[in-house]
Design a protein around this motif. Sequence first.
Motif, PDB file in Angstrom:
ATOM      1  N   SER A   1      -4.605   5.994  11.064  1.00 52.69           N
ATOM      2  CA  SER A   1      -3.845   6.338   9.852  1.00 52.69           C
ATOM      3  C   SER A   1      -4.592   5.880   8.598  1.00 52.69           C
ATOM      4  O   SER A   1      -4.601   6.582   7.590  1.00 52.69           O
ATOM      5  CB  SER A   1      -2.443   5.733   9.896  1.00 52.69           C
ATOM      6  N   ARG A   2      -5.237   4.731   8.654  1.00 53.80           N
ATOM      7  CA  ARG A   2      -6.011   4.251   7.497  1.00 53.80           C
ATOM      8  C   ARG A   2      -7.234   5.130   7.274  1.00 53.80           C
ATOM      9  O   ARG A   2      -7.623   5.383   6.138  1.00 53.80           O
ATOM     10  CB  ARG A   2      -6.395   2.790   7.686  1.00 53.80           C
ATOM     11  N   LEU A   3      -7.841   5.578   8.361  1.00 54.05           N
ATOM     12  CA  LEU A   3      -9.001   6.451   8.253  1.00 54.05           C
ATOM     13  C   LEU A   3      -8.603   7.783   7.612  1.00 54.05           C
ATOM     14  O   LEU A   3      -9.278   8.261   6.697  1.00 54.05           O
ATOM     15  CB  LEU A   3      -9.605   6.686   9.642  1.00 54.05           C
ATOM     16  N   ILE A   4      -7.500   8.362   8.076  1.00 56.62           N
ATOM     17  CA  ILE A   4      -7.023   9.625   7.494  1.00 56.62           C
ATOM     18  C   ILE A   4      -6.688   9.431   6.021  1.00 56.62           C
ATOM     19  O   ILE A   4      -7.056  10.241   5.175  1.00 56.62           O
ATOM     20  CB  ILE A   4      -5.803  10.164   8.275  1.00 56.62           C
ATOM     21  N   ARG A   5      -6.008   8.335   5.695  1.00 55.86           N
ATOM     22  CA  ARG A   5      -5.643   8.042   4.302  1.00 55.86           C
ATOM     23  C   ARG A   5      -6.897   7.935   3.426  1.00 55.86           C
ATOM     24  O   ARG A   5      -6.909   8.385   2.286  1.00 55.86           O
ATOM     25  CB  ARG A   5      -4.828   6.756   4.229  1.00 55.86           C
TER      26      ARG A   5
ATOM     27  N   VAL B   1       3.066  13.838   3.940  1.00 56.35           N
ATOM     28  CA  VAL B   1       3.110  12.875   5.035  1.00 56.35           C
ATOM     29  C   VAL B   1       2.736  11.531   4.426  1.00 56.35           C
ATOM     30  O   VAL B   1       1.558  11.193   4.294  1.00 56.35           O
ATOM     31  CB  VAL B   1       2.156  13.274   6.181  1.00 56.35           C
ATOM     32  N   GLU B   2       3.759  10.787   4.043  1.00 54.93           N
ATOM     33  CA  GLU B   2       3.555   9.622   3.187  1.00 54.93           C
ATOM     34  C   GLU B   2       2.708   8.521   3.807  1.00 54.93           C
ATOM     35  O   GLU B   2       1.845   7.971   3.138  1.00 54.93           O
ATOM     36  CB  GLU B   2       4.907   9.081   2.733  1.00 54.93           C
ATOM     37  N   ASP B   3       2.936   8.201   5.069  1.00 54.32           N
ATOM     38  CA  ASP B   3       2.194   7.082   5.638  1.00 54.32           C
ATOM     39  C   ASP B   3       0.729   7.415   5.908  1.00 54.32           C
ATOM     40  O   ASP B   3      -0.082   6.517   6.079  1.00 54.32           O
ATOM     41  CB  ASP B   3       2.875   6.524   6.892  1.00 54.32           C
ATOM     42  N   LEU B   4       0.374   8.691   5.913  1.00 59.09           N
ATOM     43  CA  LEU B   4      -1.025   9.084   6.063  1.00 59.09           C
ATOM     44  C   LEU B   4      -1.662   9.448   4.731  1.00 59.09           C
ATOM     45  O   LEU B   4      -2.871   9.642   4.660  1.00 59.09           O
ATOM     46  CB  LEU B   4      -1.159  10.275   7.017  1.00 59.09           C
ATOM     47  N   GLY B   5      -0.839   9.599   3.697  1.00 58.09           N
ATOM     48  CA  GLY B   5      -1.374   9.999   2.403  1.00 58.09           C
ATOM     49  C   GLY B   5      -1.823  11.448   2.376  1.00 58.09           C
ATOM     50  O   GLY B   5      -2.632  11.842   1.551  1.00 58.09           O
ATOM     51  N   VAL B   6      -1.296  12.255   3.290  1.00 50.72           N
ATOM     52  CA  VAL B   6      -1.689  13.665   3.383  1.00 50.72           C
ATOM     53  C   VAL B   6      -0.658  14.516   2.656  1.00 50.72           C
ATOM     54  O   VAL B   6       0.542  14.366   2.866  1.00 50.72           O
ATOM     55  CB  VAL B   6      -1.798  14.120   4.862  1.00 50.72           C
TER      56      VAL B   6
ATOM     57  N   LEU C   1      -3.216  13.865  17.835  1.00 51.65           N
ATOM     58  CA  LEU C   1      -2.818  13.024  16.702  1.00 51.65           C
ATOM     59  C   LEU C   1      -1.732  12.032  17.109  1.00 51.65           C
ATOM     60  O   LEU C   1      -1.710  10.901  16.631  1.00 51.65           O
ATOM     61  CB  LEU C   1      -2.361  13.891  15.529  1.00 51.65           C
ATOM     62  N   GLU C   2      -0.852  12.459  17.997  1.00 52.78           N
ATOM     63  CA  GLU C   2       0.182  11.542  18.472  1.00 52.78           C
ATOM     64  C   GLU C   2      -0.456  10.360  19.209  1.00 52.78           C
ATOM     65  O   GLU C   2      -0.073   9.210  19.025  1.00 52.78           O
ATOM     66  CB  GLU C   2       1.172  12.257  19.382  1.00 52.78           C
ATOM     67  N   ARG C   3      -1.463  10.639  20.033  1.00 49.99           N
ATOM     68  CA  ARG C   3      -2.144   9.545  20.746  1.00 49.99           C
ATOM     69  C   ARG C   3      -2.835   8.611  19.764  1.00 49.99           C
ATOM     70  O   ARG C   3      -2.800   7.397  19.913  1.00 49.99           O
ATOM     71  CB  ARG C   3      -3.163  10.118  21.746  1.00 49.99           C
ATOM     72  N   LEU C   4      -3.456   9.179  18.715  1.00 53.41           N
ATOM     73  CA  LEU C   4      -4.081   8.349  17.693  1.00 53.41           C
ATOM     74  C   LEU C   4      -3.047   7.490  16.978  1.00 53.41           C
ATOM     75  O   LEU C   4      -3.285   6.316  16.699  1.00 53.41           O
ATOM     76  CB  LEU C   4      -4.826   9.215  16.669  1.00 53.41           C
ATOM     77  N   ALA C   5      -1.906   8.088  16.676  1.00 52.26           N
ATOM     78  CA  ALA C   5      -0.850   7.342  15.972  1.00 52.26           C
ATOM     79  C   ALA C   5      -0.363   6.168  16.822  1.00 52.26           C
ATOM     80  O   ALA C   5      -0.069   5.097  16.293  1.00 52.26           O
ATOM     81  CB  ALA C   5       0.314   8.267  15.638  1.00 52.26           C
ATOM     82  N   ARG C   6      -0.298   6.370  18.128  1.00 49.31           N
ATOM     83  CA  ARG C   6       0.125   5.275  19.003  1.00 49.31           C
ATOM     84  C   ARG C   6      -0.865   4.123  18.968  1.00 49.31           C
ATOM     85  O   ARG C   6      -0.489   2.976  19.136  1.00 49.31           O
ATOM     86  CB  ARG C   6       0.298   5.781  20.440  1.00 49.31           C
ATOM     87  N   ARG C   7      -2.150   4.431  18.754  1.00 52.64           N
ATOM     88  CA  ARG C   7      -3.171   3.386  18.697  1.00 52.64           C
ATOM     89  C   ARG C   7      -3.040   2.513  17.448  1.00 52.64           C
ATOM     90  O   ARG C   7      -3.594   1.433  17.394  1.00 52.64           O
ATOM     91  CB  ARG C   7      -4.569   3.992  18.715  1.00 52.64           C
ATOM     92  N   ASP C   8      -2.345   3.026  16.441  1.00 45.20           N
ATOM     93  CA  ASP C   8      -2.164   2.257  15.202  1.00 45.20           C
ATOM     94  C   ASP C   8      -1.329   1.007  15.423  1.00 45.20           C
ATOM     95  O   ASP C   8      -1.300   0.127  14.587  1.00 45.20           O
ATOM     96  CB  ASP C   8      -1.484   3.108  14.132  1.00 45.20           C
ATOM     97  N   HIS C   9      -0.622   0.947  16.514  1.00 47.22           N
ATOM     98  CA  HIS C   9       0.285  -0.186  16.726  1.00 47.22           C
ATOM     99  C   HIS C   9      -0.273  -1.157  17.718  1.00 47.22           C
ATOM    100  O   HIS C   9      -0.956  -0.931  18.594  1.00 47.22           O
ATOM    101  CB  HIS C   9       1.656   0.287  17.205  1.00 47.22           C
TER     102      HIS C   9
END
Length: 161
Positions: free
Chosen positions: A17-21, A65-70, A153-161
């Motif tokens: 998520s930080r990378l996408i932002r 998409v607020e938490d990604l800054g997209v 993307l869902e799998r990537l989002a899970r890695r954020d935690h």
Amino acid sequence: MFLPFPSLSLPRPLAPSRLIRALDPRVPIAVKRRLVEPLLNRTFAEPLAEGEFDVLEGRRITLRVEDLGVVLTLGLEAGHLVLCREAGQATIRGGWREFLCLATRREDPDALFFQRRLLIEGDTELGLTVKNLLDGREEGLAQGRLGAWLMRLERLARRDH
């Protein structure tokens, strides 16, 4: 003889998520158009052909998409969904996971709005119409190439935690 080495500390990779932002604002709209527009137009080929998206002709809707800054603003030109530079008359905003739930139908789309996890601002009639178009897809958006991207993307989002 054992010589201790100072502990090597490699930098941790950025959370997705930080990378996408960090990257999204730097990606030119022309590149986003080449990636996003064909995907959307294939996914919605049938409802586009049937005129269901005609409500967007000459109008725009922003997906934030607020938490990604997209921020993606969509319009309709010559029967095709297009990304626009201008802000939309309506905005649907929320977090990544909420948009994923909307796209995959993992949760009731109406509940996402009633619980204020997704919000519509501006021209609420336009926002609700587009929300209903997205929601009206019986299988959700998690089909074909777009579905494969959403699952990655869902799998990537899970890695954020």
